[in-house]
Design an enzyme around this catalytic site. Sequence first.
Site, short mmCIF file in Angstrom:
data_model
loop_
_atom_site.label_atom_id
_atom_site.label_comp_id
_atom_site.label_asym_id
_atom_site.label_seq_id
_atom_site.Cartn_x
_atom_site.Cartn_y
_atom_site.Cartn_z
N LEU A 64 -0.65 9.00 15.72
CA LEU A 64 -0.24 7.81 14.54
C LEU A 64 1.12 7.81 14.45
O LEU A 64 1.23 8.39 13.37
CB LEU A 64 -1.46 7.80 13.64
CG LEU A 64 -1.39 6.89 12.54
CD1 LEU A 64 -1.57 5.37 13.11
CD2 LEU A 64 -2.54 7.22 11.54
N ALA A 65 1.79 7.02 14.99
CA ALA A 65 3.32 7.08 14.47
C ALA A 65 3.51 6.15 13.44
O ALA A 65 3.08 4.98 13.39
CB ALA A 65 4.37 6.88 15.73
N HIS A 66 4.44 6.59 12.30
CA HIS A 66 4.71 5.69 11.31
C HIS A 66 5.83 6.34 10.34
O HIS A 66 5.88 7.62 10.63
CB HIS A 66 3.35 5.51 10.38
CG HIS A 66 2.88 6.62 9.64
ND1 HIS A 66 2.24 7.79 10.08
CD2 HIS A 66 3.38 7.08 8.36
CE1 HIS A 66 1.94 8.71 9.54
NE2 HIS A 66 2.54 8.27 8.35
N ALA A 67 6.23 5.57 9.55
CA ALA A 67 7.39 6.07 8.52
C ALA A 67 6.77 5.33 7.29
O ALA A 67 5.96 4.79 7.06
CB ALA A 67 8.74 5.76 8.97
#
Lengths: 153, 90
Positions: A64-67
């Site tokens: 779960l890629a996020h910034a």
Amino acid sequence: MTLPPLPDEAIVIGAAAADWRAAVRAAGAALTASGAAKPGYSDAMVRMIEEHGPYVVIAPGLALAHARPDDQVLDNGLAVVTLASPVSFGHPHNDPVSVVLGLAVESVGGHLESIADIANVFNDSTVIGALAAASTPDEVRSLMGVASTGEVA
Amino acid sequence: MKIVTICGAGIGSSGILKVNAERVLAKLDIEADVVAADIGSVRAVAEDAQVILTSAEFVDAIGPTFADVIVIVNHFDQQELAEKLERALG
């Protein structure tokens, strides 16, 4: 349903990624293509992992890629990228990763319903494998329980 | 009781942990306030917490704490969450 819509632009099936950075950037490019983020959001997502490690690999095969919400986020958005060949993120238990979700949120707090919906989808442990094997955007949307335009599927 | 979930941004994996921890706690009939936070605010947020749920990557950064630090491997596995929470709280 409170998950952001998944237009075709936000879905990439069988992406060729040589390593985890390329996989995360593919999710970032899909968020940019669907209008949820500016191109710089990819760098921000990669930096999160460089800084904190592969904790975004939250289940076997799934990242779960996020910034953080910042000026690179244009709209709440979700992207789904399946990889032609799984890549390693360096996670001790959940590697290799075959499905990368890209998440962009405009503000902390306003997104928890979407997060709850992501949990609803993936609490079924068969979904990650089914997503990895999906061959059309419609299949992906059906597994995620969303429509292309934000209407209930 | 207060439970804090920790990740890098306080958005993604800590949000998933919060949602699933609340579901597991309801099933176990345990009342708790579950708060998602980022690693930068762990000291302030987790000061009065009994349990911290997180990924292995953040254990060192959390540092010394009175709370039980529980490492979750599969954030969607409610059985893993239930077993580890019961062990810590039981």
